[in-house]
Design a protein around this motif. Sequence first.
Motif, short mmCIF file in Angstrom:
data_model
loop_
_atom_site.label_atom_id
_atom_site.label_comp_id
_atom_site.label_asym_id
_atom_site.label_seq_id
_atom_site.Cartn_x
_atom_site.Cartn_y
_atom_site.Cartn_z
N PRO A 157 0.84 -1.21 0.00
CA PRO A 157 0.00 0.00 0.00
C PRO A 157 0.87 1.25 0.00
O PRO A 157 1.99 1.24 0.52
N PRO A 158 0.38 2.33 -0.56
CA PRO A 158 1.16 3.58 -0.57
C PRO A 158 1.26 4.18 0.83
O PRO A 158 0.52 3.80 1.75
N ASP A 159 2.17 5.11 1.00
CA ASP A 159 2.29 5.82 2.27
C ASP A 159 0.96 6.47 2.64
O ASP A 159 0.28 7.04 1.78
N GLY A 160 0.60 6.36 3.90
CA GLY A 160 -0.65 6.95 4.36
C GLY A 160 -1.84 6.04 4.28
O GLY A 160 -2.96 6.44 4.63
N VAL A 161 -1.64 4.81 3.80
CA VAL A 161 -2.73 3.82 3.72
C VAL A 161 -2.31 2.58 4.51
O VAL A 161 -1.18 2.10 4.36
N GLU A 162 -3.20 2.07 5.31
CA GLU A 162 -2.93 0.90 6.14
C GLU A 162 -3.91 -0.21 5.78
O GLU A 162 -5.12 0.03 5.68
N VAL A 163 -3.40 -1.42 5.56
CA VAL A 163 -4.24 -2.56 5.18
C VAL A 163 -4.25 -3.58 6.30
O VAL A 163 -3.20 -3.94 6.84
N THR A 164 -5.45 -4.07 6.65
CA THR A 164 -5.61 -5.14 7.61
C THR A 164 -6.31 -6.30 6.92
O THR A 164 -7.45 -6.16 6.45
N TYR A 165 -5.62 -7.43 6.80
CA TYR A 165 -6.22 -8.60 6.15
C TYR A 165 -6.97 -9.44 7.18
O TYR A 165 -6.50 -9.63 8.31
N MET A 166 -8.14 -9.94 6.78
CA MET A 166 -9.02 -10.66 7.69
C MET A 166 -9.02 -12.17 7.46
O MET A 166 -9.14 -12.94 8.40
N PHE A 167 -8.91 -12.60 6.20
CA PHE A 167 -8.95 -14.04 5.94
C PHE A 167 -8.36 -14.33 4.56
O PHE A 167 -8.18 -13.44 3.74
N GLU A 168 -8.05 -15.61 4.35
CA GLU A 168 -7.58 -16.10 3.06
C GLU A 168 -8.68 -16.91 2.39
O GLU A 168 -9.36 -17.71 3.05
N GLU A 169 -8.86 -16.71 1.11
CA GLU A 169 -9.82 -17.52 0.36
C GLU A 169 -9.08 -18.25 -0.76
O GLU A 169 -8.23 -17.68 -1.43
N PRO A 170 -9.38 -19.53 -0.95
CA PRO A 170 -8.66 -20.29 -1.97
C PRO A 170 -9.14 -19.96 -3.38
O PRO A 170 -10.29 -19.57 -3.59
N GLN A 171 -8.24 -20.13 -4.33
CA GLN A 171 -8.63 -20.13 -5.74
C GLN A 171 -9.15 -21.52 -6.07
O GLN A 171 -8.57 -22.53 -5.67
N LEU A 172 -10.24 -21.60 -6.80
CA LEU A 172 -10.88 -22.88 -7.10
C LEU A 172 -10.95 -23.09 -8.61
O LEU A 172 -11.04 -22.13 -9.38
N LEU A 173 -10.89 -24.33 -9.01
CA LEU A 173 -11.07 -24.68 -10.42
C LEU A 173 -12.56 -24.88 -10.69
O LEU A 173 -13.25 -25.56 -9.93
N VAL A 174 -13.03 -24.27 -11.76
CA VAL A 174 -14.42 -24.43 -12.18
C VAL A 174 -14.42 -25.13 -13.53
O VAL A 174 -13.81 -24.65 -14.50
N LEU A 175 -15.08 -26.30 -13.58
CA LEU A 175 -15.08 -27.16 -14.77
C LEU A 175 -16.51 -27.41 -15.23
O LEU A 175 -17.44 -27.39 -14.41
N PRO A 176 -16.70 -27.65 -16.53
CA PRO A 176 -18.04 -28.04 -16.98
C PRO A 176 -18.43 -29.39 -16.36
O PRO A 176 -17.57 -30.21 -16.05
N GLU A 177 -19.70 -29.59 -16.14
CA GLU A 177 -20.15 -30.88 -15.63
C GLU A 177 -19.75 -31.99 -16.60
O GLU A 177 -19.82 -31.82 -17.83
#
Length: 307
Positions: A157-177
């Motif tokens: 983040p740039p100076d003057g901005v603060e980031v607080t992360y809350m959780f991780e979400e996985p990347q998922l594969l989406v396939l046709p049935e």
Amino acid sequence: MLSSNRLKVLLEVFRTGSIAGAARNLRLSPSAVSHQLSRLETEAGVGLVERGAQSLRLTAAGLRLAKHAQEVLDIIEAAEKDLLAQARADSGQLRIGFFASAGYRLVPLTLSGFSERYPRVELDLVEGQPHELLPDLERGSLDVLVVFEHALDPWRPPDGVEVTYMFEEPQLLVLPEGHPAASRPRVRLSDLAAEPWITTFGTGTPMSVLERAGALEGFSPTIRCRSDHYEVTLGLVRAGLGVALVPSLGVQDAKGVHVCRVADSKLHRRVGVAVRPTNPNPALRSFIAHFRTASTRLRGSLAADLR
């Protein structure tokens, strides 16, 4: 004494790099911006800008003052609100920026609890990519920005901005049935190297996370379509036009597709909030608390959906 209005002019010149850009953002004439800069130099007792025939740049003193101008303006705003007895968390306005997939469940879940507790707070919601909305947060047009960071595409983040992360979400594969890989609990991207892919435009860079991940596994994916709207991605996969890598927040209405985990621990993104720590808005802390609660609930729900 330095004028807060003229500090705001200097800050916009610093951010836009020109008098014309500052004039546009502040809705002033270029001559008015130039005049305000000259007055600020008189107040400061030191040169703040160097003007050329067709260019303008800040001096070392100008850069130092511009760097701290937002903090000064925030402090002044806090003092004004305190003097006017308006520092109440149960009234006022809260301006929130968020990315599209956070708007499916995360932001509504946060705001349902927040609005029930603070019904008098006026909400102003703006949807867009974090890198697109970050300048609005820096200049104070937004109070809080819901952001994400990919493990394969970290950012500071740039100076003057603060980031607080809350959780991780996985990347998922989406396939046709009916896809051959759908029977496996986890799939490697390289197993799908020959497939056409539906992917995003990337977060401020030409290369999407899929393409970064593919390069690490030794292949360059064939891109059939790019879209930052995951409902479009799911629709194209549902029609059998390709496969996709989608963060779990973006997997909505998964009927007609198969969703499975990826055999790569680095394929996830962190989700959180970005703020200016000096922002005096009294509703901000309460919003972050509700966001944290919603994140905890949603994280459990997302994990249950993948069992």
